[in-house]
Enzyme design. Structure first.
Site, PDB file in Angstrom:
ATOM      1  N   SER A 117       0.811  -1.223   0.000  1.00 14.31           N
ATOM      2  CA  SER A 117       0.000   0.000   0.000  1.00 14.31           C
ATOM      3  C   SER A 117       0.845   1.274   0.000  1.00 14.31           C
ATOM      4  CB  SER A 117      -0.893  -0.005   1.249  1.00 14.31           C
ATOM      5  OG  SER A 117      -1.461   1.275   1.449  1.00 14.31           O
ATOM      6  N   TYR A 162      -1.821   5.417  -4.278  1.00  8.14           N
ATOM      7  CA  TYR A 162      -2.830   6.446  -4.034  1.00  8.14           C
ATOM      8  C   TYR A 162      -2.346   7.678  -4.768  1.00  8.14           C
ATOM      9  CZ  TYR A 162      -5.686   4.053  -0.538  1.00  8.14           C
ATOM     10  OH  TYR A 162      -6.554   3.200   0.100  1.00  8.14           O
ATOM     11  N   LYS A 185      -7.865  -0.255  -9.574  1.00  4.91           N
ATOM     12  CA  LYS A 185      -8.584  -0.977  -8.523  1.00  4.91           C
ATOM     13  C   LYS A 185      -9.753  -0.136  -8.032  1.00  4.91           C
ATOM     14  CE  LYS A 185      -7.698  -2.912  -3.880  1.00  4.91           C
ATOM     15  NZ  LYS A 185      -8.228  -1.959  -2.899  1.00  4.91           N
TER      16      LYS A 185
HETATM   17  C1  FNR Z   1      -7.851  -1.567   2.868  1.00  4.69           C
HETATM   18  N1  FNR Z   1      -7.885  -1.493   1.473  1.00  4.69           N
HETATM   19  C2  FNR Z   1      -6.952  -0.711   0.828  1.00  4.69           C
HETATM   20  N2  FNR Z   1      -6.933  -0.650  -0.541  1.00  4.69           N
HETATM   21  C3  FNR Z   1      -6.012   0.079  -1.197  1.00  4.69           C
HETATM   22  O1  FNR Z   1      -6.026   0.111  -2.417  1.00  4.69           O
HETATM   23  N3  FNR Z   1      -5.048   0.762  -0.490  1.00  4.69           N
HETATM   24  C4  FNR Z   1      -5.002   0.755   0.865  1.00  4.69           C
HETATM   25  O2  FNR Z   1      -4.129   1.361   1.476  1.00  4.69           O
HETATM   26  C5  FNR Z   1      -5.995   0.031   1.562  1.00  4.69           C
HETATM   27  N4  FNR Z   1      -6.016   0.027   2.920  1.00  4.69           N
HETATM   28  C6  FNR Z   1      -6.910  -0.772   3.586  1.00  4.69           C
HETATM   29  C7  FNR Z   1      -6.882  -0.829   4.973  1.00  4.69           C
HETATM   30  C8  FNR Z   1      -7.719  -1.684   5.656  1.00  4.69           C
HETATM   31  C9  FNR Z   1      -7.637  -1.757   7.148  1.00  4.69           C
HETATM   32  C10 FNR Z   1      -8.631  -2.514   4.935  1.00  4.69           C
HETATM   33  C11 FNR Z   1      -9.528  -3.502   5.640  1.00  4.69           C
HETATM   34  C12 FNR Z   1      -8.692  -2.429   3.560  1.00  4.69           C
HETATM   35  C13 FNR Z   1      -8.843  -2.303   0.707  1.00  4.69           C
HETATM   36  C14 FNR Z   1      -8.275  -3.683   0.387  1.00  4.69           C
HETATM   37  O3  FNR Z   1      -7.252  -3.605  -0.564  1.00  4.69           O
HETATM   38  C15 FNR Z   1      -9.359  -4.621  -0.164  1.00  4.69           C
HETATM   39  O4  FNR Z   1      -9.996  -4.004  -1.253  1.00  4.69           O
HETATM   40  C16 FNR Z   1     -10.393  -5.026   0.877  1.00  4.69           C
HETATM   41  O5  FNR Z   1      -9.756  -5.312   2.098  1.00  4.69           O
HETATM   42  C17 FNR Z   1     -11.199  -6.233   0.430  1.00  4.69           C
HETATM   43  O6  FNR Z   1     -12.227  -6.543   1.342  1.00  4.69           O
HETATM   44  P1  FNR Z   1     -12.118  -7.714   2.432  1.00  4.69           P
HETATM   45  O7  FNR Z   1     -12.079  -9.016   1.695  1.00  4.69           O
HETATM   46  O8  FNR Z   1     -10.889  -7.459   3.203  1.00  4.69           O
HETATM   47  O9  FNR Z   1     -13.343  -7.568   3.273  1.00  4.69           O
END
Ligand code: FNR
Length: 384
Positions: free
Chosen positions: A124, A148, A256
């Site tokens: 990330s 990001y 994404k």
């Molecule tokens: C995320 N997700 C996420 N996505 C992304 O593109 N950059 C990021 O920094 C983050 N950070 C992040 C933090 C936390 C605590 C969570 C739970 C999720 C989203 C992640 O990549 C993904 O799309 C989701 O976690 C998918 O859902 P489930 O299966 O974890 O419920």
């Protein structure tokens, strides 16, 4: 080349006790015991009423596999190759920011678990360790970088150049978080880790970002954190910018956060190499469509050629296979590995990965499949 899920299973039975939780719900409960409410709810929670979070799980519940008997599938293969990156399992680790709130070693522990299992990690932009440190922890192991796209283009490009230089083999641009969703659990506690400088490592280690500061983060952490947060919202971003970025890097480029057929086609027209169908685990638009339902629509619109990944609700082997059968080339594993990290650091993440690999392989064995990547919609019941 395959892994044999029954070996993992037998090792647990023979040892007389599982050292780790098994059910995803048990991992989550153990993580809730380990973590303070702020960090736990930041990971576990979502936007608004959390309807989309629940819908992600429900969309998997709603579909059923159609097992085939006596296919002679003693030899099986659950590995995939996505845009030149190989994984021994049909999943990669989703980008999850600020993992230092789950465990002191944060992304480094996850990176080592990824390297030990061979499952690629998508690092990330909001991580607590710099992309160079994570690369060093991984050696030659496969890794992608999630961008990001902040409102300072030179900073964004600097991150891309650093990722190229540190051996990340694809770039995943997240489109669904150009500003933060309304998250009641976090708001109630006024908990946002970035405010105190956690999860800012990519920026604090970036020469272009640092050049924007009056004083470096080492001297004034809070001012640097505020500067980072100020760069975060970027609702001016458009598809033209994606087309521009396509021309700026030779890395395979994925977007994404796509949830509709129209956006999937638009993304492909911008020259992206792959699409990640995702609603960010229900953390952004409460009431948005379930990721698995969106996957069906997106695959239908794109046809078989374009690389499509999905995440949101992957918890068990059956979920992985259902997503592959409905058109995903691979999936991303999200919250479950964050809970593994909270419960057991690197070893906890490894256990989550190995259990999911075993469950996926055993479920493939029992539904009569040979290669996970060959599953198609004939493995899914029309309705029930
Ligand atoms: C995320 N997700 C996420 N996505 C992304 O593109 N950059 C990021 O920094 C983050 N950070 C992040 C933090 C936390 C605590 C969570 C739970 C999720 C989203 C992640 O990549 C993904 O799309 C989701 O976690 C998918 O859902 P489930 O299966 O974890 O419920």
């Amino acid at each position: 080349m395959s892994m044999d899920g029954s070996q993992v299973q037998n090792a647990i039975y023979v040892s007389g006790e599982s050292p780790w939780p098994i059910a995803p719900e048990e991992w989550e409960a153990r993580a809730a015991e380990k973590l303070d409410p702020g960090p736990f709810d930041y990971i576990a929670g979502g936007a608004g009423s959390e309807a989309t979070m629940r819908a992600n799980l429900e969309a998997f519940e709603r579909r059923r596999l159609r097992p085939r008997m006596l296919t002679g599938n003693r030899e099986r293969d659950i590995s995939v190759d996505v845009l030149g990156t190989r994984s021994p399992a049909p999943f990669l680790l989703a980008p999850i920011g600020v993992l230092s709130i789950a465990h002191a070693e944060g992304e480094l522990a996850v990176a080592r678990a990824a390297a030990a299992t061979g499952v690629p990690m998508v690092l990330s932009s909001a991580a607590s360790h710099s992309l160079e440190e994570v690369a060093e922890a991984m050696g030659d192991a496969p890794r992608w970088f999630q961008l990001y796209w902040v409102n300072d283009r030179e900073v964004a490009v600097s991150l891309v150049r650093r990722a190229e230089g540190a051996g990340y083999t694809a770039l995943v641009v997240t489109l669904d978080t150009l500003t933060l969703g309304w998250r009641p659990r976090d708001l109630r506690k006024a908990y946002l880790p970035f405010v105190t400088g956690e999860g800012c490592a990519q920026f604090f280690s970036d020469p272009v970002f640092r050049s924007r500061l009056d004083r470096p983060p080492e001297e004034d952490l809070l001012a640097a954190a505020v500067a980072m947060l100020a760069r975060f919202p970027n609702l001016d971003l458009t598809w033209d910018d994606v087309r521009w970025l396509r021309g700026e890097t030779k890395l395979p480029l994925l977007v994404k956060g796509v949830l509709t057929a129209e956006d999937a086609v638009r993304a492909r027209d911008c020259g992206v190499d792959g699409i990640v169908v995702s609603n960010h685990g229900g953390r952004q638009v409460d009431g948005a469509v379930a990721a698995l339902d969106a996957l069906v629509e997106v695959r239908d619109a794109l046809g078989p050629e374009t690389v499509v990944l999905m995440d949101g609700g992957i918890r068990r082997g059956a979920d992985v296979l259902k997503a592959l059968a409905l058109g995903a080339d691979a999936v991303l594993l999200g919250r479950p590995y964050a809970y593994g990290l909270a419960v057991g650091g690197q070893e906890g993440v490894e256990a989550v990965i190995r259990h999911l690999m075993a469950d996926t392989d055993l479920t493939l064995a029992l539904v009569g499949g040979m290669q996970a990547r060959e599953l198609d919609s004939s493995w899914i019941a029309a309705s029930f």
